[in-house]
Every structure is written in structure tokens, then in C-alpha cells.
Design an enzyme around this catalytic site. Sequence first.
Site, mmCIF file in Angstrom:
data_model
loop_
_atom_site.group_PDB
_atom_site.id
_atom_site.type_symbol
_atom_site.label_atom_id
_atom_site.label_comp_id
_atom_site.label_asym_id
_atom_site.label_seq_id
_atom_site.Cartn_x
_atom_site.Cartn_y
_atom_site.Cartn_z
ATOM 1 N N GLU A 296 -15.814 -31.984 12.647
ATOM 2 C CA GLU A 296 -14.870 -30.885 12.902
ATOM 3 C C GLU A 296 -13.624 -31.365 13.664
ATOM 4 O O GLU A 296 -13.159 -30.722 14.600
ATOM 5 C CB GLU A 296 -15.571 -29.716 13.611
ATOM 6 C CG GLU A 296 -16.676 -29.159 12.721
ATOM 7 C CD GLU A 296 -17.198 -27.798 13.131
ATOM 8 O OE1 GLU A 296 -16.400 -26.961 13.565
ATOM 9 O OE2 GLU A 296 -18.400 -27.581 12.991
ATOM 10 N N THR B 44 -11.912 -35.415 14.338
ATOM 11 C CA THR B 44 -12.232 -36.594 15.146
ATOM 12 C C THR B 44 -11.484 -36.541 16.478
ATOM 13 O O THR B 44 -10.540 -35.763 16.649
ATOM 14 C CB THR B 44 -11.779 -37.872 14.413
ATOM 15 O OG1 THR B 44 -10.357 -37.754 14.193
ATOM 16 C CG2 THR B 44 -12.485 -38.051 13.076
ATOM 17 N N SER C 211 -9.908 -36.180 7.721
ATOM 18 C CA SER C 211 -8.851 -35.744 8.627
ATOM 19 C C SER C 211 -7.581 -35.408 7.845
ATOM 20 O O SER C 211 -6.847 -34.483 8.179
ATOM 21 C CB SER C 211 -8.535 -36.853 9.636
ATOM 22 O OG SER C 211 -9.683 -37.141 10.404
#
Lengths: 254, 381
Positions: free
Chosen positions: B362, B364, B133
Site C-alpha cells: 500500500e 512503499t 508504485s
Amino acid sequence: MRIAVCVKQIPDPAAPYELDPETHFVVRPEDQVLDDTDRYGVEVALQLAEAAGDDASVTLVSMSPSGSLQGIRQALAMGADKAVIVDDASLRGADALTTSRVIAAAIGREGYDVVVAGTESTDGYTGVVPQQIAEVLGAPSLTFARKVEAVDGKIRIERQTQAGYDVVEAAPPVLLTVTSGAVEPRYPTFKGIMQAKQKPIDTLTCTDLGVTADNQQVITSVDPVPARQAGEIVEDEGEGHLRIVAMLEEAKVI
Amino acid sequence: MVRYELSDEHEAFRKVVREFAEAEIAPHASDWDRRHHFPVGTVRKMGDLGLFGLPFPEEYGGAGGDFTSLCVAIEEIGRVDQSMGITLEAGVGLGINPIATFGSKEQKQRWLPDLVTGKALAAFGLTEPDAGSDAGATKTKATLDGDEWVINGTKAFITNSGTPITSLITVTARTGPEEISSIIVPAGSPGLTVEPPYEKMGWRASDTHGLVFDDCRVPAGNLVGERGHGFQEFLATLDDGRIGVAALSLGLAQACLEASVDYAKSRVAFGAPIGRNQGIAFQCADLEVMVDASRLLTYRAAALKDAGRPIKQAAAVAKLYASEAAVTATRIAAQIHGGAGFIEEGPIARYYRDAKILEIGEGTSEIQRLVISRGLGLPVA
């Protein structure tokens, strides 16, 4: 090479259908699908056209109430160039011979080198229309093809027989019928579906073709297949096999 | 009038993809899952059907279709097999999209024709062991040495990166202290090691590897887009991908709904179908609501994309809702199926295992909430 393909829109076999109690005709819904067996004919036609090159054309020919044309668009989406539909109220419940005359007239009007058809329709099942079309057109019919190729200006097929197959050929103009499983029909692509919207669909009447319905056959009744009888359950207490052998002997299968 | 239905052509296409999925994929999905087997032949057939080229121009062999048609395809493939669904979604959204959107003419001409026809697959190497992320923490480095980039670093969880038909991996790397760029690394480049596939809980037939770059050299011309713009470029790529994952999630929820309603009608307990009990019937009703809401959110985001309107918020909303709904749907489906939902003889256990990653991959759920809350104008933490 001008290729005509006989196709039929039928009620979706997966959905329940109704028969008109008076006429015994199938009540045709607005949305009909392409007869599954016709997909093989369309595929064979497309393969012949692809092998023949750029000036080859594939025209669908169909006789049915147009409805939403969903089934015809399915075949156009596979790649056929155009469609000719004969939609005329007087043809409702047309018998096989009338159907053959009408379709032959439509094919003759378009001009053709090769006519491709399935072996029979899934809803009508008379199984004689393609041969009658060939007869009306005065063209030889190559039937039950499991393989089709154009060789030296002729159409050569492998005709499925019970014992194996015969290799048969004839020079165009010619009609051929294609068995299910002869080829693997392609799936329409999204591009094909979008292009199908733009492809010409000509709708003709009997007057346009100079034909009249002349039905000589009438369906007098339609009977359903008898419902299956309930089976017999045999509790096996070591003697079950004897009872099974006795039943098979009784049924004269062993 | 506002339309809440897809066009006739999209629905006709849905029928084709469903027929394809049920004939070519559904009968094998469980076996591929059990064997962790990536079915190359089936992926090629998906290519023949034009699925990988749906939103791309005809110039490069694409279908000249739209994003909505791609979502239809992902939903329908995902309805029978999430592994093949993500193979398609990642192949298009992460593999082809960066090159089609930001690639040079030469790059497009070289790579796209095989990619859009499914003859080859591309992967996108963003995630690292220490940067997911937080993509700004990317450690992989690329240094220009003459007319070559020299790449060093490690990537993790890269979908489609080690299949027999993988042709390239677009890798994000530091090309300066404060800049991240995207660079095409052709499969088989010297210095690139594709690690053995992960043992995954779900998506087992999909291809996922770690990658190691050890003085991996590629031509300088393999830079995608502008040097130093890698960060913005992949954020744009991920927005599209989120709609794709929403469609994949929708397919799974739809599968749960169909299986659960069938089971509730046919499974008899205490002398009646279990669906006669409100405890079961209401759970089916909840599934219907989730599927409906996921569908509307997914196709709204796709329609915005096709209209060229901003999608960041709509994509994050669709991805967040649909993925969480899919996880809930698999839990409900497993509960309705009882013991039958816990064994691998039926599809429910596979659905359950496949669902969790939808809330992670793709972006969270936490990242989606971050995007959405920022979109509301809330202060950035």
C-alpha cells in the site's frame, strides 16, 4: 416476554484485590467488570428474547456500588435493553438473604416473566442467591441449565446432573440458573458499545424498594489457601520409577 | 484541550477485540502461518463481531462507527496475527472502501451487505508485474463491447483475491489511451484465472494471488465511479489504507514491546534478569518510544479522517514512520530474545518475517517520502 437477568459487577479478577481487614469485604474499585459467569445468563436472556420477537425485553438487575458502571455497560453492549441498579450504602456487605430480598424487590418492581441468573458469583460464591430470589418471588426455579428453550409457552431446560441431564420445564413466571458453557456469549460489537451509552440505567435505593438490610450472617475470618509446598526432585538413576510408585502408594492414590 | 487518548467507548471496544483476538486467533496464528492456511471460519467470526463493517453506514449492515474504531480493531488483531490483521485491513480499506465510496447505489446494494458482515471478501486489483508504485503504467485493458467490458491483462500480489468467500475484485484497467477506470469483476467470472497462492516470507495465512484476465467479460454497469477517474479514486482509497497499515504496524510493534519486556524480566544470564543490563533495558526503552510515536501518529491520522479533514500528509507520515518502526522493533525483539527469537516455536521469528512487507504494501516507504516531500511544496521530480 419480560426477561430480567441478574448480573454483578466485580473487581477485575486479573487485577490484585484487597480485603478490608475489619469487615473482610472486598474493597471495590471504581472500575468493576461484568462477572464472567453472568455473560452466559445475559446470552441466554438475549437468545430467549430474540426467539420471542419484538416485544420481548431484557432488563439487567444488579445490586452493587455503581462505580463507573463499566461492568453494567458491558452487558448492555451485548444487547440488553436497560439496567436497574440497587446502590445503597446500607447494603455494603449484605448477606445472601438480604441480597436476594433486594434483588427480588427490584425484579418485582420491574415486572418479569423469566429471571435468568448465573449459578454463583465469582467474588462472593455463596451459590444460593438465585434460588432465594425465586423463593422470595414465589416462582419455581429451574437450576443448572445447560440448555434453555421456550416451548409451548413454557421454559424448558436441560438440567446438568452428575450422571447426565434432566429435562425440566415450568410455565412463567420462572427463574432459571445457567451453567458456564451452556451457550457461547456473544462479543459486544462497536455498535453495541455505542448504543449502550444511551440505554437507561435506573439507580434505586432501599427506600425506593421498601426493603431494609437485615444481615444475619457475618464473615468472621478469611484465610488464604496454604501456599504450595516445594516439591521433591528425584534424580533418576534407573530406580526413579520405584520411588514414584512408593510415593503414590504412600499418598494412597494407587 | 487536546486529547491524546481514545474515548472510553473506543477503549471498551479495544478490550473486546483484544479478548476476541487472544481467544480466537492467537492460539492458532503460528499453525496457520506454518501451513500457509487462510482460516475462513475465523474471518467469518471477525465478521460476526462487526469488524468489516466498522466505518460503514448501518443502511448496508455496517456498524455506523468511525475510522478510529477500525484502526483499534486492526491494531488489536495485528498485535496477535499480522496475517489476520492485513486480511481485515485490506478487506475494508482496499476491498469495501472503493465500492462504498465510489460505487453506485445498485452496486452498494448488491455487494455491501455481505462484505460489511464478513460473509464475503472483496479485493482490489491494482498492482501488475510491471506497474506497482508506477500505477500510471497499468497495462491491463478493458474495452467496451456492446454492454460488456472485455478485460485483458495480469495483476500481481492481490490480497484476498482467491479466498473461498471472495465475491469480487475491483480491477483497475486502461479504458482509453490516457484513462484508467475501476471495474468490478465478480469472482468466478469467465476469463478470470486466479493463480496459485504465492509462497510468501511473511503474512503467510493471508491470501495473495496473481490474477490473469483473458477476454474476461463483465457487465458495462460494473464500472465503479466515473470512467477515466480510476487513478484519482484509487489514490484516495490508498490514503485511507495507509492509516490502516500504520495501525497494523503499531500492533506489531506493541507485540514486540510486550514480548521483549517480559523476556528481559524473566530471562536470566550471569545471575540476573537480562533486563538489568542497560544494553537490553535501553533497547526496551527504544521500543516504548517507537510504540508511543506510532500510536500518536496513527490515531492522529484516524482522527483527521473522522473529522473530514485532509489526511494525505498525515496518513503518509503515519504509514512511513509506523512501518519502519515495526521493522526495527522486530529486529530489536529478535536480538533481545537471542536464539529463542530465531526459532519458530515462539512468535518472534514470525513477527520478524511479517514486518518487512509493511514497508512495501500500500505504498512503499519511498512512495511515502515522495508524497510527504511533495506535501512540503518541493518541486516534483
